[in-house]
Design an enzyme around this catalytic site. Structure first.
Site, short mmCIF file in Angstrom:
data_model
loop_
_atom_site.label_atom_id
_atom_site.label_comp_id
_atom_site.label_asym_id
_atom_site.label_seq_id
_atom_site.Cartn_x
_atom_site.Cartn_y
_atom_site.Cartn_z
N SER A 9 0.85 -1.20 0.00
CA SER A 9 0.00 0.00 0.00
C SER A 9 0.87 1.24 0.00
O SER A 9 1.64 1.49 0.94
CB SER A 9 -0.89 0.02 1.24
OG SER A 9 -1.47 1.30 1.37
N HIS A 34 -1.26 -1.17 -4.18
CA HIS A 34 -2.59 -0.90 -3.61
C HIS A 34 -2.66 0.60 -3.31
O HIS A 34 -1.80 1.14 -2.62
CB HIS A 34 -2.74 -1.73 -2.33
CG HIS A 34 -4.06 -1.61 -1.65
ND1 HIS A 34 -5.16 -2.35 -2.03
CD2 HIS A 34 -4.47 -0.85 -0.59
CE1 HIS A 34 -6.18 -2.06 -1.23
NE2 HIS A 34 -5.79 -1.15 -0.35
N ASP A 36 -4.79 3.62 -1.72
CA ASP A 36 -5.84 3.90 -0.74
C ASP A 36 -6.35 5.32 -0.88
O ASP A 36 -5.66 6.27 -0.52
CB ASP A 36 -5.29 3.69 0.68
CG ASP A 36 -5.17 2.22 1.03
OD1 ASP A 36 -6.18 1.50 0.90
OD2 ASP A 36 -4.07 1.79 1.42
N MET A 38 -8.93 8.19 0.20
CA MET A 38 -9.77 8.55 1.36
C MET A 38 -10.30 9.97 1.21
O MET A 38 -9.56 10.87 0.78
CB MET A 38 -8.92 8.50 2.63
CG MET A 38 -8.24 7.16 2.85
SD MET A 38 -7.26 7.23 4.34
CE MET A 38 -6.54 5.61 4.32
N HIS A 67 -8.43 1.18 -3.88
CA HIS A 67 -9.38 0.98 -2.78
C HIS A 67 -10.03 2.33 -2.48
O HIS A 67 -9.39 3.22 -1.93
CB HIS A 67 -8.59 0.43 -1.58
CG HIS A 67 -9.39 0.24 -0.35
ND1 HIS A 67 -8.80 -0.03 0.87
CD2 HIS A 67 -10.73 0.25 -0.11
CE1 HIS A 67 -9.74 -0.18 1.79
NE2 HIS A 67 -10.91 0.00 1.22
N MET A 69 -12.17 4.55 -0.43
CA MET A 69 -12.83 4.78 0.86
C MET A 69 -13.55 6.11 0.76
O MET A 69 -13.13 7.13 1.31
CB MET A 69 -11.78 4.76 1.98
CG MET A 69 -11.30 3.34 2.29
SD MET A 69 -9.76 3.29 3.18
CE MET A 69 -8.61 3.37 1.82
N MET A 138 -11.46 -5.76 5.34
CA MET A 138 -10.63 -4.84 6.14
C MET A 138 -10.33 -5.52 7.47
O MET A 138 -11.23 -6.04 8.13
CB MET A 138 -11.38 -3.53 6.40
CG MET A 138 -11.47 -2.59 5.22
SD MET A 138 -9.89 -2.15 4.44
CE MET A 138 -8.96 -1.47 5.82
N ASP A 176 -6.66 -6.41 4.25
CA ASP A 176 -6.01 -5.09 4.25
C ASP A 176 -6.03 -4.50 5.65
O ASP A 176 -7.10 -4.25 6.21
CB ASP A 176 -6.81 -4.21 3.27
CG ASP A 176 -6.23 -2.83 3.10
OD1 ASP A 176 -5.12 -2.57 3.63
OD2 ASP A 176 -6.86 -2.00 2.42
C1 DX5 Z 1 -6.38 1.61 5.73
C2 DX5 Z 1 -5.88 1.19 4.36
C3 DX5 Z 1 -4.84 0.12 4.37
C4 DX5 Z 1 -3.72 0.36 5.28
C5 DX5 Z 1 -2.66 -0.69 5.20
O1 DX5 Z 1 -7.43 2.48 5.60
O2 DX5 Z 1 -6.93 0.73 3.57
O3 DX5 Z 1 -4.39 -0.16 3.06
O4 DX5 Z 1 -3.17 1.61 5.05
O5 DX5 Z 1 -1.58 -0.24 5.92
P1 DX5 Z 1 -0.88 -1.08 7.07
O6 DX5 Z 1 -0.32 -2.28 6.42
O7 DX5 Z 1 0.12 -0.12 7.60
O8 DX5 Z 1 -1.95 -1.43 8.07
ZN ZN Z 2 -6.65 -0.33 1.40
#
Ligand code: DX5
Ligand code: ZN
Length: 216
Positions: A9, A34, A36, A38, A67, A69, A138, A176
């Site tokens: 990620s 990956h 993320d 947000m 991903h 969010m 998750m 994840d």
């Molecule tokens: C959380 C994310 C994950 C997370 C993974 O909202 O979707 O991808 O950042 O990071 P680690 O491996 O540090 O938990």
């Molecule tokens: Zn993620």
């Protein structure tokens, strides 16, 4: 079960040097990143948007596992597809018509995934399992990297793996949050085939060694 994929990620990389974060993945020989995304509404944090995806796209041939969010993910499908995403995963808990969003994603020619939070009953995914190519469990509450793995999620993974076998479906089962060698191996045992690792990957003293231990 599909063969194991480890997807680092980029959230855990230095945000001033994303290109270098991508290069660190390429150096290991892994094939996915990956991403993320947000929005500060669905989760209490903001990360990055389609512009980053578009700017990274010409720099790498890594598979972009995105991903979302986002509270209203349907509004951003087009922008993230145009930016070069290859899969868009949306949350079942977000404010949208889930079946419709998955359909829109597929109509845009990219793979569609569905995600659940640690405290969501995985049975709510049952109507969508035949129309996704990935289910994301998750294993922390989304919003931040570096959190601890929530062990009760292993039951969700097991349930979704059983469902996949019983119905002859072939979605990938991704986990994840808080993945390290120990928790990653527990997830694989429970039926996962795709592991997202942020902190454990970028902070590893030896990334090849980390990958090797998970793949053993
Ligand atoms: C959380 C994310 C994950 C997370 C993974 O909202 O979707 O991808 O950042 O990071 P680690 O491996 O540090 O938990
Ligand atoms: Zn993620």
């Amino acid at each position: 079960m599909p063969s194991l994929i480890i997807a680092p990620s980029l959230l855990a990389a230095n945000h001033g040097e994303f290109a270098q974060g991508i290069q660190m993945i390429e150096e290991t020989g892994l094939g996915w990143v990956h991403l993320d995304v947000m929005d500060g509404h669905f989760v209490p944090n903001i990360s990055f948007g389609p512009q980053l995806v578009a700017d990274l796209r010409p720099r790498t041939s890594l598979f972009f596992d995105v991903h979302l969010m986002l509270q209203k993910p349907d509004r951003f499908v087009e922008a993230f597809v145009k930016a070069g995403s290859q899969r868009l995963t949306v949350h079942v808990e977000a404010d949208h018509d889930v079946a419709q969003t998955l359909k829109i994603i597929r109509e845009h020619g990219v793979a569609a995934g569905i995600a659940i939070n640690p405290d969501t009953d995985p049975r709510c995914l049952l109507p969508f399992l035949s129309s996704v190519d990935l289910v994301l469990c998750m294993s922390v509450f989304p919003g931040f990297g570096g959190q601890s793995f929530i062990p009760s999620v292993l039951e969700n993974i097991h349930f979704l793996d059983q469902e996949r076998r019983q119905r002859g479906l072939n979605y990938r089962l991704e986990v994840d949050g808080g993945i390290n060698v120990e928790t990653g191996l527990l997830c694989i045992q429970a039926g996962a085939d795709t592991l997202v690792a942020g902190t454990a990957f970028y902070k590893a003293a030896n990334r090849q060694d980390f990958i090797k231990k998970l793949s053993a």
